[in-house]
Design a protein around this motif. Structure first.
Motif, PDB file in Angstrom:
ATOM      1  N   ASP A 120       2.228   2.116   4.099  1.00 14.15           N
ATOM      2  CA  ASP A 120       0.786   2.432   4.079  1.00 14.15           C
ATOM      3  C   ASP A 120       0.349   3.013   2.735  1.00 14.15           C
ATOM      4  N   HIS A 125      -3.946   1.766  -0.801  1.00 12.75           N
ATOM      5  CA  HIS A 125      -4.671   2.963  -1.209  1.00 12.75           C
ATOM      6  C   HIS A 125      -4.861   3.073  -2.726  1.00 12.75           C
ATOM      7  N   SER A 127       4.649  -1.542   4.107  1.00  9.37           N
ATOM      8  CA  SER A 127       3.721  -1.994   5.141  1.00  9.37           C
ATOM      9  C   SER A 127       2.344  -2.169   4.511  1.00  9.37           C
ATOM     10  N   PRO A 186      -1.924  -3.570   5.443  1.00  9.18           N
ATOM     11  CA  PRO A 186      -2.915  -4.110   6.373  1.00  9.18           C
ATOM     12  C   PRO A 186      -3.298  -5.525   5.939  1.00  9.18           C
ATOM     13  N   ASP A 190     -11.132   1.695   7.518  1.00 12.53           N
ATOM     14  CA  ASP A 190     -10.437   1.458   6.248  1.00 12.53           C
ATOM     15  C   ASP A 190     -11.062   2.305   5.146  1.00 12.53           C
ATOM     16  N   HIS A 249      -8.643   3.316   2.109  1.00 13.91           N
ATOM     17  CA  HIS A 249      -8.107   2.009   1.729  1.00 13.91           C
ATOM     18  C   HIS A 249      -8.936   1.396   0.611  1.00 13.91           C
ATOM     19  N   GLY A 302       2.079  -0.566  13.102  1.00  5.38           N
ATOM     20  CA  GLY A 302       0.889   0.281  13.090  1.00  5.38           C
ATOM     21  C   GLY A 302       0.533   0.815  14.465  1.00  5.38           C
ATOM     22  N   GLU A 315      -1.515  -5.344  10.838  1.00  8.03           N
ATOM     23  CA  GLU A 315      -0.649  -4.728   9.843  1.00  8.03           C
ATOM     24  C   GLU A 315       0.776  -5.220  10.024  1.00  8.03           C
TER      25      GLU A 315
END
Length: 250
Positions: free
Chosen positions: A111, A115, A139, A141, A151, A156, A183, A239
């Protein structure tokens, strides 16, 4: 679809937004042991042959063992709790890891890529610190058409199309060996909207419910990961967890 405003945010703006959100989140959260997540069966298998391990930006949800793993995070609140449990920690970001080159046999960065503005720079750093043949767990999305206000809320920068992430990883020496649907985000848009409202307007109450009810329930009802070769079918998948092998090009 992603908004133009999101695409125009600078890297500094994204860092500030993510630091603000997660520093506040982890300040009120509790550290959860890696053994409680559905990633643990895979991790337990991998650590047996990976003595040098790195996890980037775990927050208070680390997936690798606390012992003998280096954890790097932007959140001081998360690092304090990790250190209190005896973990080896360092403050830093995925785009500038404070680690020697080719120094890890197992790298975990869940994750994270979505970002950062410069995801190619992030992958270059992961490739730099990974030893030849290292396993890298990522991982991401999927599907830009699945973009929601959630998001945006959690910082995100993008969602990935399956072909896009495959190409990007290959360009940096990462081959996807296996993947699994991943997720714990609720599917109810109404529930997500309610959670966002409480985090903004009733934060202390929201964190009580998050720590004592929603997170324990989410972990308890996790489904075992179903691994498939390569990317597999991504239709309707929000995800993916990717198990990659790093092979430097030179």
């Amino acid at each position: 679809m992603p908004s133009p405003a999101r695409d125009s945010r600078s890297n500094d703006e994204l860092i500030r937004a993510n630091r603000g959100f997660y520093e506040s989140l982890w300040a009120d959260a509790h550290l959860m042991d890696p053994q409680r997540f559905n990633t643990w069966p895979l991790v337990r298998e991998l650590v047996a042959t990976a003595p040098r391990r790195l996890e980037v930006a775990p927050g208070l949800r680390p997936r690798l063992p606390l012992e003998d793993t280096c954890f790097i995070d932007l959140s001081h609140a998360a690092l304090r709790q990790l250190r209190a449990r005896g973990a080896n920690t360092a403050h830093g970001m995925i785009g500038a890891l404070p680690c020697a080159s080719a120094s890890f046999d197992l790298v975990c960065a869940l994750d994270i890529l979505e970002h950062v503005a410069d995801d190619e720079g992030a992958l270059r750093e992961l490739a730099r610190v990974a030893a030849p043949g290292a396993t890298v767990l990522l991982s991401v999305p999927l599907h830009q058409h699945a973009w929601t206000a959630f998001d945006e809320f959690v910082g995100h920068c993008r969602r990935y199309e399956p072909d896009q992430i495959m190409t990007l990883l290959a360009q940096h020496g990462f081959t996807i060996e296996q993947s699994a649907v991943y997720g714990m985000q609720p599917k109810s848009s109404r529930l997500l909207e309610l959670g966002q409202w409480f985090l903004v307007h009733r934060r202390q109450r929201a964190m009580w419910w998050y720590n004592r009810v929603f997170m324990p329930l989410g972990v308890r009802f996790q489904k075992p990961l179903q691994w498939r070769d390569g990317m597999g079918d991504t239709q309707g998948v929000d995800e993916l967890l990717l198990r990659c092998r790093f092979s430097p090009s030179d």
